[in-house]
Enzyme design. Structure first.
Site, PDB file in Angstrom:
ATOM      1  N   ASP A  70       0.826  -1.290  -0.046  1.00  0.00           N
ATOM      2  CA  ASP A  70       0.079   0.036   0.137  1.00  0.00           C
ATOM      3  C   ASP A  70       1.088   1.151   0.073  1.00  0.00           C
ATOM      4  O   ASP A  70       1.475   1.580   1.141  1.00  0.00           O
ATOM      5  CB  ASP A  70      -0.935  -0.096   1.230  1.00  0.00           C
ATOM      6  CG  ASP A  70      -2.196   1.128   1.146  1.00  0.00           C
ATOM      7  OD1 ASP A  70      -1.631   2.185   0.339  1.00  0.00           O
ATOM      8  OD2 ASP A  70      -2.993   0.944   1.657  1.00  0.00           O
ATOM      9  N   ASP A 121      -2.462   6.542  -5.964  1.00  0.00           N
ATOM     10  CA  ASP A 121      -2.667   5.366  -4.850  1.00  0.00           C
ATOM     11  C   ASP A 121      -2.791   4.176  -5.839  1.00  0.00           C
ATOM     12  O   ASP A 121      -3.656   4.257  -6.792  1.00  0.00           O
ATOM     13  CB  ASP A 121      -3.977   5.950  -3.966  1.00  0.00           C
ATOM     14  CG  ASP A 121      -4.082   5.068  -2.977  1.00  0.00           C
ATOM     15  OD1 ASP A 121      -3.164   4.326  -2.639  1.00  0.00           O
ATOM     16  OD2 ASP A 121      -5.250   4.967  -2.472  1.00  0.00           O
TER      17      ASP A 121
END
Ligand SMILES: *[C@@H]1O[C@H](CO)[C@@H](O)[C@H](O)[C@H]1NC(C)=O
Ligand SMILES: *[C@@H]1O[C@H](CO)[C@@H](O)[C@H](O)[C@H]1NC(C)=O
Ligand SMILES: *[C@@H]1O[C@H](CO)[C@@H](O)[C@H](O)[C@H]1NC(C)=O
Ligand SMILES: *[C@@H]1O[C@H](CO)[C@@H](O)[C@H](O)[C@H]1NC(C)=O
Length: 464
Positions: A121, A336
């Site tokens: 992440d 992201d």
């Protein structure tokens, strides 16, 4: 009512629920569908109920995302081994394998190593894994590795209260006073949990070796405090690749020099055909780059300067300041990989969508939940809809032009395709924030070169 219309109604309801959770940044997995040109055997779609539950849970989890993205503090360097050869870590979408929206890699934690499929992440810092005895963690099943067992590792060390790392985790607490284990609470994907901070040997499997970081600091989950039903919390843990002091890039800074890139395979793939490349060695030489920006309020996130959007090669007229970093409050653009669908600030999205609609000649279909720009087509003729390209222009200037596969999402039942982007919330702290999400990055290499303050993009097919 045909099964198609039942499915579409469920889609609508579920997506409406999701989109009303408008304060969230993170989007979610949508169970979709094969594109008419795809030849992969994608037919065994999960039952609608499973999909709906998963989707609803993941969407509900979005609201928790931003709260945890802030962290700050000095870099901590771990005594990782220096390696000069290239380090390419195979990655796969977690959607097929673990039903999570994140991309995943194979990690080995402890001595002797225990293997875990961890989420990668880029918008989080701390790493965490479920540990033996965790209450509320996903129960072990045949498809899941058992949780990490610290007592089976000769190298595991608890991190004590008062240590520098303990001040770098969110909400640290020291129930046993100074000298006891450092505990912290964290929220992720709709779950809140308590972890004990520890250190152990961490390896990421690469195509030619394993990358080792000794004394890697991570959270050992021992209690899930709250969890929304069907939470999309990564069941075998997560490694944060953000910019804060506890992230992988910070803990391995002396080895990889704060440089990494990824190529995300199509979300429908179940092969580890993508790569996470660590360090400056093996990064593309010819790649278009734009300056990396920082937001002191969200120091973990990778901001870029989006300066314009083109549809079909033409500039979309945008309100001045609509793309600015702090105007309105905390705007700007982040890259992201845990959000699936790009979200543009509401006025930006409206302008892009209107330009897009003007360029498409196809039968307009009703909105599909959160997607408001949909078209129907005849699946049997295998002729898809001709859509304009969408180009993101960044400071440089650097233009990243997305082909159809990064622009349209096809419904699982076929016959409907939608523009795979949405408007962000109209108010709240995330109004004004643009999130370039994984669907729009698939089959591109995205370079995060923190050392040189730049982010790069180039086309690269990494879907097997
Ligand atoms: C962490 O969660 C536990 C369990 O709900 C709670 O008792 C504790 O006060 C929390 N700690 C912090 C620092 O928020
Ligand atoms: C789709 O195209 C086929 C072949 O041209 C045609 O037979 C069929 O009626 C079309 N279906 C619809 C729903 O238009
Ligand atoms: C973004 O790029 C524009 C155009 O090059 C420039 O005017 C602006 O100052 C940049 N913003 C930031 C925050 O760097
Ligand atoms: C994934 O890999 C397996 C084994 O190498 C192969 O049989 C399969 O065709 C691959 N799937 C795709 C979608 O490429």
């Amino acid at each position: 009512m045909s099964s198609l219309s039942i499915r579409l109604s469920v889609v609508l309801v579920v997506l409406s629920i999701f989109w009303s959770a408008a304060s969230a940044v993170r989007s979610s997995t949508l169970h979709l569908a094969r594109s008419p040109r795809s030849v992969s055997p994608d037919a065994g779609a999960p039952p609608v109920t499973t999909w709906a539950a998963t989707l609803a849970a993941q969407l509900a989890a979005d609201a928790a995302r931003l709260a945890m993205l802030a962290s700050s503090g000095p870099d901590i360097l771990q005594n990782a081994k220096r390696r000069r050869h290239r380090s390419f870590v195979p990655i796969a979408p977690g959607r097929q394998i673990l039903s999570i929206p994140n991309y995943i890699a194979r990690a080995r934690l402890g001595t002797p190593p225990q293997t875990l499929l961890v989420a990668i992440d880029p918008s989080n810092d701390a790493a965490w894994v479920p540990c033996t005895g965790c209450t509320g963690c996903a129960t072990a099943s045949s498809s899941l590795a058992p949780p990490f067992s610290p007592t089976q590792s000769s190298m595991y060390r608890p991190v004590r209260c008062g240590s520098p790392q303990c001040s770098q985790v969110p909400s640290p607490s020291c129930p046993g006073g100074v000298g006891s284990s450092c505990a912290f609470n964290l929220s992720y994907a709709g779950s809140t949990f308590q972890a004990l901070l520890g250190q152990d040997t961490l390896a990421l499997e690469t195509d030619n070796d394993v990358v080792v970081a000794s004394s890697y600091t991570f959270g050992c989950l021992h209690h899930v405090i709250t969890s929304t039903s069907g939470s999309s919390m990564p069941p075998q843990g997560l490694i944060g690749f953000g910019r804060g002091p506890l992230s992988f890039m910070s803990q391995t800074k002396d080895v990889f020099g704060s440089v990494f890139s990824y190529c995300l395979p199509n979300y429908k793939s179940s092969n580890f055909s993508g790569t996470l490349r660590l360090g400056p060695t093996g990064q593309p030489r010819r790649i278009k780059t734009t300056p990396l920006l920082s937001n002191p309020h969200r120091p973990s996130l990778y901001y870029v300067n989006l300066t314009g959007v083109r549809v079909g090669g033409r500039n979309v007229p945008l309100p001045p300041s609509a793309l600015a970093l702090f105007d309105p409050a905390n705007g700007g653009t982040i890259v992201d990989a845990g959000t699936m669908f790009t979200r543009l600030a509401a006025p930006v999205y409206a302008a892009v969508r209107d330009a897009f609609r003007r360029r498409v000649r196809a039968a307009v279909a009703p909105p599909l939940g959160g997607f408001d720009t949909c078209y129907s087509y005849n699946v049997t003729t295998t002729v898809s809809i001709v859509v304009p390209t969408v180009t993101f222009v960044f400071a440089g200037p650097v233009a990243v032009t997305l082909p159809e596969e990064n622009v349209m999402i096809h419904s699982s039942s076929g016959g409907i395709a939608c523009l795979a982007m949405a408007a962000g919330p109209v108010d709240g702290v995330n109004a004004g924030l643009n999130v370039l999400a994984s669907m729009q990055q698939q089959n591109h290499r995205v370079l995060f070169d923190v050392a040189n303050g730049r982010v790069g993009f180039s086309r690269e097919r990494c879907t097997a």
